[in-house]
Motif scaffolding. Structure first.
Motif, short mmCIF file in Angstrom:
data_model
loop_
_atom_site.label_atom_id
_atom_site.label_comp_id
_atom_site.label_asym_id
_atom_site.label_seq_id
_atom_site.Cartn_x
_atom_site.Cartn_y
_atom_site.Cartn_z
N GLU A 82 0.73 -1.00 0.01
CA GLU A 82 0.09 -0.08 0.02
C GLU A 82 0.80 1.35 0.04
O GLU A 82 0.34 2.17 -0.49
CB GLU A 82 -1.08 -0.04 1.13
CG GLU A 82 -1.80 -1.07 1.14
CD GLU A 82 -3.06 -0.69 0.18
OE1 GLU A 82 -3.25 0.14 -0.45
OE2 GLU A 82 -4.01 -1.67 -0.06
N ILE A 83 1.95 1.21 0.63
CA ILE A 83 2.80 2.23 0.63
C ILE A 83 3.44 2.81 -0.70
O ILE A 83 3.57 3.78 -1.04
CB ILE A 83 4.01 2.03 1.83
CG1 ILE A 83 3.55 2.15 2.95
CG2 ILE A 83 4.94 3.27 1.89
CD1 ILE A 83 4.38 1.72 4.48
N PHE A 84 4.01 1.43 -1.31
CA PHE A 84 4.47 1.55 -2.53
C PHE A 84 3.59 2.27 -3.61
O PHE A 84 3.60 2.98 -4.62
CB PHE A 84 4.98 0.46 -3.03
CG PHE A 84 6.32 -0.11 -2.45
CD1 PHE A 84 6.98 0.86 -2.24
CD2 PHE A 84 6.34 -1.39 -2.14
CE1 PHE A 84 8.47 0.33 -1.53
CE2 PHE A 84 7.73 -1.86 -1.50
CZ PHE A 84 8.77 -0.99 -1.30
N GLN B 193 -5.05 2.91 4.55
CA GLN B 193 -5.06 1.53 4.33
C GLN B 193 -4.04 0.97 4.89
O GLN B 193 -4.23 -0.24 5.44
CB GLN B 193 -5.49 1.53 2.71
CG GLN B 193 -6.86 1.80 2.25
CD GLN B 193 -6.97 1.72 0.74
OE1 GLN B 193 -6.21 0.91 0.28
NE2 GLN B 193 -8.00 2.28 0.20
N SER B 194 -2.90 1.37 4.49
CA SER B 194 -1.32 0.64 5.14
C SER B 194 -1.43 0.66 6.62
O SER B 194 -1.18 -0.46 7.18
CB SER B 194 -0.35 1.54 4.69
OG SER B 194 0.71 1.11 5.17
N ALA B 195 -2.07 1.64 7.12
CA ALA B 195 -2.18 1.94 8.69
C ALA B 195 -3.05 0.82 9.30
O ALA B 195 -2.77 0.32 10.19
CB ALA B 195 -2.48 3.25 8.92
N ALA B 196 -4.25 0.56 8.58
CA ALA B 196 -5.06 -0.29 8.90
C ALA B 196 -4.78 -1.70 8.98
O ALA B 196 -4.88 -2.41 9.74
CB ALA B 196 -6.64 -0.28 8.18
N VAL C 234 -10.54 1.07 12.91
CA VAL C 234 -9.68 1.71 11.89
C VAL C 234 -9.92 1.32 10.52
O VAL C 234 -10.11 2.28 9.66
CB VAL C 234 -8.48 1.51 12.38
CG1 VAL C 234 -7.36 1.85 11.32
CG2 VAL C 234 -7.96 2.09 13.76
N GLU C 235 -10.11 0.04 10.23
CA GLU C 235 -10.41 -0.48 9.08
C GLU C 235 -11.80 0.23 8.44
O GLU C 235 -12.01 0.72 7.34
CB GLU C 235 -10.37 -2.04 8.93
CG GLU C 235 -10.62 -2.52 7.55
CD GLU C 235 -11.27 -3.99 7.43
OE1 GLU C 235 -11.36 -4.60 6.52
OE2 GLU C 235 -11.45 -4.46 8.46
N TYR C 236 -12.82 0.25 9.19
CA TYR C 236 -14.05 0.94 8.93
C TYR C 236 -13.84 2.47 8.39
O TYR C 236 -14.55 2.85 7.48
CB TYR C 236 -15.03 0.89 10.04
CG TYR C 236 -16.29 1.67 9.77
CD1 TYR C 236 -17.36 1.17 9.11
CD2 TYR C 236 -16.52 2.97 10.61
CE1 TYR C 236 -18.47 1.85 8.96
CE2 TYR C 236 -17.55 3.67 10.29
CZ TYR C 236 -18.66 2.97 9.66
OH TYR C 236 -19.60 3.98 9.35
N SER C 237 -13.04 3.15 9.10
CA SER C 237 -12.73 4.39 8.80
C SER C 237 -11.91 4.46 7.43
O SER C 237 -12.22 5.85 6.74
CB SER C 237 -11.94 5.11 9.80
OG SER C 237 -10.52 4.74 9.78
N VAL C 238 -11.57 3.65 6.80
CA VAL C 238 -10.75 3.93 5.49
C VAL C 238 -11.49 3.23 4.39
O VAL C 238 -11.01 3.44 3.13
CB VAL C 238 -9.45 3.15 5.70
CG1 VAL C 238 -8.64 3.87 6.71
CG2 VAL C 238 -9.18 1.88 5.80
N ILE C 239 -12.44 2.23 4.62
CA ILE C 239 -13.08 1.73 3.56
C ILE C 239 -13.79 2.57 2.59
O ILE C 239 -14.60 3.49 2.98
CB ILE C 239 -14.15 0.57 4.11
CG1 ILE C 239 -13.53 -0.64 4.65
CG2 ILE C 239 -14.97 0.04 3.04
CD1 ILE C 239 -13.99 -1.65 5.34
N GLY C 240 -13.60 2.54 1.30
CA GLY C 240 -14.32 3.27 0.34
C GLY C 240 -13.83 4.64 0.16
O GLY C 240 -14.19 5.63 -0.64
N LYS C 241 -12.41 4.93 0.88
CA LYS C 241 -11.78 6.14 0.68
C LYS C 241 -11.17 6.37 -0.88
O LYS C 241 -10.77 5.64 -1.28
CB LYS C 241 -10.57 6.33 1.75
CG LYS C 241 -11.03 6.31 3.11
CD LYS C 241 -11.53 7.93 3.43
CE LYS C 241 -11.71 7.95 4.86
NZ LYS C 241 -12.28 9.63 4.99
N GLY C 242 -11.49 7.46 -1.28
CA GLY C 242 -11.27 7.85 -2.70
C GLY C 242 -12.10 7.07 -3.92
O GLY C 242 -11.94 7.21 -5.10
#
Length: 288
Positions: free
Chosen positions: A67-69, A87-90, A127-135
């Motif tokens: 994810e970082i790459f 996403q990488s943090a999750a 934490v995963e819930y907070s990033v799902i669907g971002k972008g």
């Protein structure tokens, strides 16, 4: 979640873990429902059989660094940079959870309470819930909202199990939720990111010119509405199929004890068995 490959990888990780958790928790519950306690992980003997846990210790950091790459590759899109970093943090949170579980199992001096580990699991799901669907915007975002709701259910179940580990109902919903998350992620990957399995009149998810968000585009408004209705119907079908699978697995374990996993013969059940053995002898002493 930018390709079919990432969705398939998530399915490969989530589906077996949820299915095995459902099998082991059902085995443990059916052995003695009155003394049932949920476990953060159901270990097997010998230890090499816990390959699913050890696979996660290798796969999750690889996924996090990937994810970082990708985050560096999309350096021109601020929205994507932030989304991939989140996403990488999750993913890293779940990897830290797996390491905590392994340390609790192998290092006796730590004395880590299972309730605390369940709380960390709930935080990881949040934490995963907070990033799902971002972008992701438009109709595709609505489909990821369903995935977010499943993640929220897993978080609530984990938090409840930290308070009441004897609740098999919460364990059942957590395990089934993991299975459903796996199948629904695979469905999203096939329907939104491929042309072969895509919906009629709609194009696969992509970043359109002059846009920072990925969007699921349909030629006509009617195609979009039909696509949303079809995806909602597919989710209902997934939910019913997973529920039937869970109930069938529970019934199968109840009727065939050979399907019990290793945890169904662990220390707790050994105490139960020894208690059952000691009861007749104590009765004999009283009669004498």
């Amino acid at each position: 979640m930018a390709s079919l490959a990432t969705h398939f990888s998530a399915f490969v990780l989530l589906f077996p873990v949820g299915l095995r958790r459902l099998l082991c928790s059902s085995s443990l519950y059916l052995k003695n429902p009155s003394l049932y306690r949920s476990k953060i992980w159901y270990f097997s003997e010998p230890k090499w059989k816990n390959f699913d846990l050890y696979t996660l210790t290798i796969a999750l950091p690889i996924a996090s660094f990937s994810e970082i790459f990708i985050f560096l590759a999309f350096s021109g899109h601020p929205t994507y940079r932030f989304a991939f970093f989140q996403q990488s943090a999750a993913i890293f949170m779940f990897w830290a959870l797996v390491i905590l579980i392994i340390c609790r199992e192998n290092i006796d001096t730590l004395h880590i309470d299972e309730g605390f580990v369940f709380v960390i699991a709930a935080i990881s799901f949040l934490v995963e819930y907070s990033v799902i669907g971002k972008g992701i915007s438009g109709l595709g975002g609505a489909m990821y909202d369903i995935l977010g709701a499943l993640t929220l259910v897993c978080a609530v179940c984990s938090l409840y199990l930290s308070i009441r580990p004897c609740s098999f109902c919460a364990e059942f919903f957590l395990s089934s939720g993991l299975v459903l998350k796996g199948t629904w992620i695979l469905q999203l990957g096939l329907s939104l990111y491929t042309d072969a399995f895509g919906l009629k009149g709609c194009k696969k998810m992509s970043v359109w010119p002059n846009q920072e968000n990925a969007e699921w585009k349909c030629d006509l408004e009617e195609d979009g509405l039909r696509g949303v209705s079809l995806m909602t119907l597919l989710f209902i079908g997934h939910a019913i199929a997973v529920l039937l699978l869970s109930l069938m697995l529970f019934a199968l374990v109840a009727s065939n004890w050979n399907l019990r996993c290793g945890e169904a013969s662990g220390p707790l059940l050994a105490q139960l068995d020894s208690g059952h053995v000691l009861m007749p002898s104590s009765l004999d002493l009283d009669m004498e």
